[in-house]
Design a protein around this motif. Structure first.
Motif, mmCIF file in Angstrom:
data_model
loop_
_atom_site.group_PDB
_atom_site.id
_atom_site.type_symbol
_atom_site.label_atom_id
_atom_site.label_comp_id
_atom_site.label_asym_id
_atom_site.label_seq_id
_atom_site.Cartn_x
_atom_site.Cartn_y
_atom_site.Cartn_z
ATOM 1 N N TRP A 175 -4.859 1.476 -11.509
ATOM 2 C CA TRP A 175 -4.846 2.745 -10.712
ATOM 3 C C TRP A 175 -4.763 4.083 -10.414
ATOM 4 N N GLU A 229 -8.545 12.713 3.859
ATOM 5 C CA GLU A 229 -9.773 14.218 4.097
ATOM 6 C C GLU A 229 -9.982 14.807 4.008
ATOM 7 N N ARG A 267 -4.737 13.356 -9.926
ATOM 8 C CA ARG A 267 -4.357 12.125 -10.061
ATOM 9 C C ARG A 267 -3.486 11.766 -10.556
ATOM 10 N N VAL A 291 -7.350 7.525 1.724
ATOM 11 C CA VAL A 291 -7.663 8.690 1.088
ATOM 12 C C VAL A 291 -8.832 9.626 1.974
ATOM 13 N N ARG A 292 -9.456 7.928 2.437
ATOM 14 C CA ARG A 292 -10.597 8.829 3.441
ATOM 15 C C ARG A 292 -9.986 9.464 4.910
ATOM 16 N N ASN A 347 0.818 -1.215 -0.228
ATOM 17 C CA ASN A 347 0.155 0.541 0.239
ATOM 18 C C ASN A 347 0.823 1.523 0.439
ATOM 19 N N VAL A 384 -3.228 9.061 -6.059
ATOM 20 C CA VAL A 384 -4.212 10.299 -5.252
ATOM 21 C C VAL A 384 -3.345 11.360 -4.913
ATOM 22 N N ALA A 404 -5.186 4.087 -5.184
ATOM 23 C CA ALA A 404 -6.656 4.615 -5.343
ATOM 24 C C ALA A 404 -6.683 3.331 -3.818
ATOM 25 N N TRP A 405 -6.346 1.927 -4.743
ATOM 26 C CA TRP A 405 -7.177 1.216 -4.070
ATOM 27 C C TRP A 405 -7.258 0.669 -2.486
ATOM 28 N N ASN A 406 -5.526 1.946 -1.846
ATOM 29 C CA ASN A 406 -6.020 2.515 -0.047
ATOM 30 C C ASN A 406 -7.209 3.209 -0.459
ATOM 31 N N GLU A 407 -8.557 2.756 -0.034
ATOM 32 C CA GLU A 407 -9.523 3.831 0.225
ATOM 33 C C GLU A 407 -8.967 4.486 2.017
ATOM 34 N N GLY A 408 -9.012 3.904 2.565
ATOM 35 C CA GLY A 408 -8.860 3.695 3.796
ATOM 36 C C GLY A 408 -7.734 5.073 4.092
#
Length: 244
Positions: free
Chosen positions: A220, A199, A208, A195-196, A39, A223, A189-193
């Motif tokens: 992917w 933010e 991107r 990214v959240r 990740n 970000v 982008a696959w590491n959504e945790g």
């Protein structure tokens, strides 16, 4: 920030310099975390090994603007409390323990005899759980006053808010202490945790790199997020107003 506050401490964590060889095991464990490596490294097609761990450790220790090992704050032991109480007096024990200051030479109650005492390093810093880095710009680019955050937390300590706390601390260090103008952080982008989290911490989405990363059979995006010093100071003033 009051001058009496330790700038290398947050609510639950302490930040210290990398030590070799004591921290070899930490960086070995971070490298062995295959999901974490996947990740956070675009070179995740390779199987990381001992050389990768030493290279990472050297980067954090020697080549970063700030490279810190993240440690849990230790709980004072009864032995430590008793030793300090006998050495400095009951009235001062709370302040001494709060600061975790190593006592090298202290006077006894009569002031006649010098007692040597050391507080063990693990009692001062607690367990190492990860690392956080502010990347250094080359000398010819330092006038841009920007940096990028890199962070790793051992798997068993993830999901407890330590990453969020460490990033909040390092932003304070970057803008208040180091006088930087801009801090960047990136995520796959696959590491959504991640990214959240970025933010939630107030980073602005900046763009991107479309389909820049091949992972698990598909393309992917990379970000990119950033925060300016004016944005960070606005958030601090907002927090202060909420306390009023």
């Amino acid at each position: 920030m009051p001058l009496s506050i330790d700038p290398f401490r947050s609510e639950r964590l302490i930040y210290r310099a990398v030590r070799a060889p004591e921290d070899n095991a930490l960086f070995d464990a971070l490298t062995d975390d295959r999901f974490g490596y996947m990740n956070s490294n675009a070179s995740n097609i390779k199987l990381p090994g001992a050389k990768d761990a030493r290279d990472h450790q050297k980067q954090v220790a020697e080549k970063a603007l700030l490279g810190a090992v993240i440690c849990l704050q230790p709980q004072p032991t009864l032995t430590t409390m008793k030793q300090k109480s006998e050495a400095v007096g009951e009235g001062e024990i709370g302040a001494e323990l709060a600061q975790r200051v190593e006592i090298e030479k202290i006077k006894d109650e009569d002031g006649k005899k010098t007692i040597k005492q050391e507080v063990k390093k693990e009692e001062r810093y607690g367990s190492a759980i990860g690392q956080i880095t502010l990347k250094a710009l080359p000398a010819a680019m330092a006038h841009h006053r920007s940096t990028e955050i890199a962070i790793d937390i051992l798997p068993e300590y993830q999901g407890k808010g330590y990453g969020s706390e460490a990033i909040t601390w390092v932003l304070d260090y970057a803008f208040r202490r180091a006088g930087l103008h801009r801090v960047e952080v990136r995520a796959f982008a696959w590491n959504e945790g991640a990214v959240r989290l970025y933010e939630k911490l107030g980073f602005a989405f900046e763009g991107r790199k479309r389909e820049a990363l091949w992972h698990e059979g598909k393309w992917w995006d990379g970000v990119e997020f950033g925060m300016l010093e004016s944005e960070w100071w606005d958030r601090q003033r907002g927090k202060e107003r909420m306390k009023e």
